[in-house]
Write an enzyme that holds these catalytic residues in place. Structure first.
Site, short mmCIF file in Angstrom:
data_model
loop_
_atom_site.label_atom_id
_atom_site.label_comp_id
_atom_site.label_asym_id
_atom_site.label_seq_id
_atom_site.Cartn_x
_atom_site.Cartn_y
_atom_site.Cartn_z
N GLY A 170 -0.37 -2.97 18.80
CA GLY A 170 -0.33 -2.10 17.62
C GLY A 170 -0.29 -0.64 18.05
O GLY A 170 -0.86 0.22 17.38
N GLY A 193 0.98 2.38 15.62
CA GLY A 193 0.28 2.70 14.38
C GLY A 193 -0.49 4.02 14.49
O GLY A 193 -0.38 4.74 15.48
N GLN A 194 -1.28 4.29 13.45
CA GLN A 194 -1.97 5.58 13.37
C GLN A 194 -2.96 5.74 14.52
O GLN A 194 -3.01 6.78 15.16
CB GLN A 194 -2.71 5.69 12.03
CG GLN A 194 -3.25 7.09 11.76
CD GLN A 194 -4.35 7.11 10.72
OE1 GLN A 194 -4.83 6.05 10.28
NE2 GLN A 194 -4.74 8.29 10.31
N ASP A 218 4.06 -3.36 20.11
CA ASP A 218 4.04 -3.37 18.65
C ASP A 218 5.17 -4.28 18.18
O ASP A 218 5.91 -4.80 19.00
CB ASP A 218 4.18 -1.94 18.08
CG ASP A 218 3.45 -1.80 16.76
OD1 ASP A 218 3.68 -2.62 15.86
OD2 ASP A 218 2.61 -0.88 16.63
N TYR A 225 -8.24 -7.05 2.75
CA TYR A 225 -8.45 -6.34 4.01
C TYR A 225 -9.94 -6.38 4.40
O TYR A 225 -10.30 -6.72 5.52
CB TYR A 225 -7.98 -4.90 3.84
CG TYR A 225 -8.21 -4.00 5.02
CD1 TYR A 225 -7.51 -4.18 6.21
CD2 TYR A 225 -9.11 -2.93 4.94
CE1 TYR A 225 -7.70 -3.32 7.29
CE2 TYR A 225 -9.30 -2.07 6.00
CZ TYR A 225 -8.60 -2.27 7.18
OH TYR A 225 -8.80 -1.44 8.24
N1 SER Z 1 -8.47 3.53 6.32
C1 SER Z 1 -8.50 2.14 5.96
C2 SER Z 1 -7.87 1.90 4.65
O1 SER Z 1 -7.88 2.80 3.85
C3 SER Z 1 -9.92 1.67 5.93
O2 SER Z 1 -10.23 1.10 7.13
O3 SER Z 1 -7.42 0.83 4.40
#
Ligand code: SER
Length: 317
Positions: A9, A12-13, A35, A143
């Site tokens: 990954g 990603g950020q 990635d 999530y």
């Molecule tokens: N920054 C993440 C989100 O907003 C939280 O872990 O999903």
């Protein structure tokens, strides 16, 4: 012998910043990035890279065989807002991806595994102020549910199979190198781009929605520190609370106005408001402080100054 690191990954950020940092420390050849998509030739010059889908075991095996990592940072995941749009796939990616990496880490004798959890593991019945390390956790997003389940599995793999896995619960992360993708805390990155570009921003969270946040440099330091700490200091094998700073869109606006006095904000909330409302406003991270000596560096004003300084040239400022 230098550590050999695999980042899953890496585009990603968090991965973008983590890869740059680790390549600076360990040398680019020792840090393999991976990635789901191919990257530009220019990026390939930065060091070894592989296309790796965490749901394809063969991809994982090939990467582990070729690079022989001693440390793995597994960052690939679907964030809160995106996972609500694709709940089944969000769960599959976040959980099956983690299981695949657990299995490979055990099979190839990886020394340490880092996997991030999140403030999303908390829910509406969690105490919202100075949220303790151990408390009611009733996440109501896919999530959050996947991160809480992942935490339980991290601890299980450590206790049952001896896998040296380490984890922190990231607050919302704010950095300038890469954009976040599909999270509820994304406004706190976007606001800087819009402030510099247009002088105004429409926030999808309401003015007083306070959330825990952290500047990326602190987050990268925490990630590496928890991963590199001696094993006997890591007493929590689920995931450590990490506080960062705590602010709402209005407070962030005031901090930005110290640099751009004419900056204007308005509010148009959407489905992400309910997600934010279920998360803590501030976090107690005393266990990270006492176990592995965690110390925050950037407060809100320092973070804002750095974000505006780093992003200004992109907008001709
Ligand atoms: N920054 C993440 C989100 O907003 C939280 O872990 O999903």
């Amino acid at each position: 012998m230098s550590e050999r690191i695999l980042i899953i990954g890496s585009e990603g950020q968090v991965g973008t910043d983590l890869a740059a940092y680790l390549r600076g420390v360990y040398g680019k050849e020792n840090v393999m990035c991976s990635d789901i998509k191919p990257v530009s030739d220019e990026k390939l010059d930065n060091g070894p890279y592989r296309v790796l889908n965490v749901l394809v075991k063969e991809h994982i095996r090939e990467a582990f065989k070729e690079h022989k990592p001693t440390i793995v940072y597994h960052l690939a995941a679907m964030l809160s807002a995106t996972a609500e749009a694709k709940p089944k796939f969000g769960w599959e990616l976040n959980m099956d991806g983690l299981f695949n990496i657990f299995d490979a880490a055990l099979e190839y004798g990886v020394k340490r595994l880092f996997w991030p959890s999140s403030i999303a593991v908390f829910g509406p019945n969690t105490p919202q102020l100075d949220t303790p390390q151990f408390c009611v956790m009733d996440p109501n997003t896919i999530y959050g549910i996947s991160k809480l389940a992942g935490e339980r599995y991290c601890e299980y793999y450590n206790k049952r199979w001896g896998l040296d896995v380490r984890s922190i619960r990231y607050p919302g992360l704010i950095g300038w190198k890469a954009m976040p993708g599909g999270g509820t805390t994304d406004y706190a990155v976007d606001i800087f781009h819009q402030a510099l570009d247009k002088g105004r921003y429409t926030s999808f969270l309401s003015a007083n929605t306070r959330l825990p946040m952290m500047y990326m440099d602190d987050a990268i330091r925490a990630t590496v520190e928890v991963t590199e700490a001696p094993a006997d200091k890591i007493l929590i094998r689920s995931s450590y609370n990490l506080a960062g700073v705590s602010f709402d869109p209005e407070m962030l606006t005031e901090a930005i106005r110290k640099h751009i006095p004419t900056f204007h904000i308005d509010y148009k909330t959407d489905h992400r408001q309910a997600i934010a409302d279920s998360w803590p406003k501030s976090i107690d991270d005393s266990r990270a402080q006492s176990d592995w000596d965690w110390e925050l560096e950037y407060d809100t004003d320092a973070m804002v100054a750095e974000m505006l300084k780093q992003l200004a040239p992109r907008y001709g400022k």
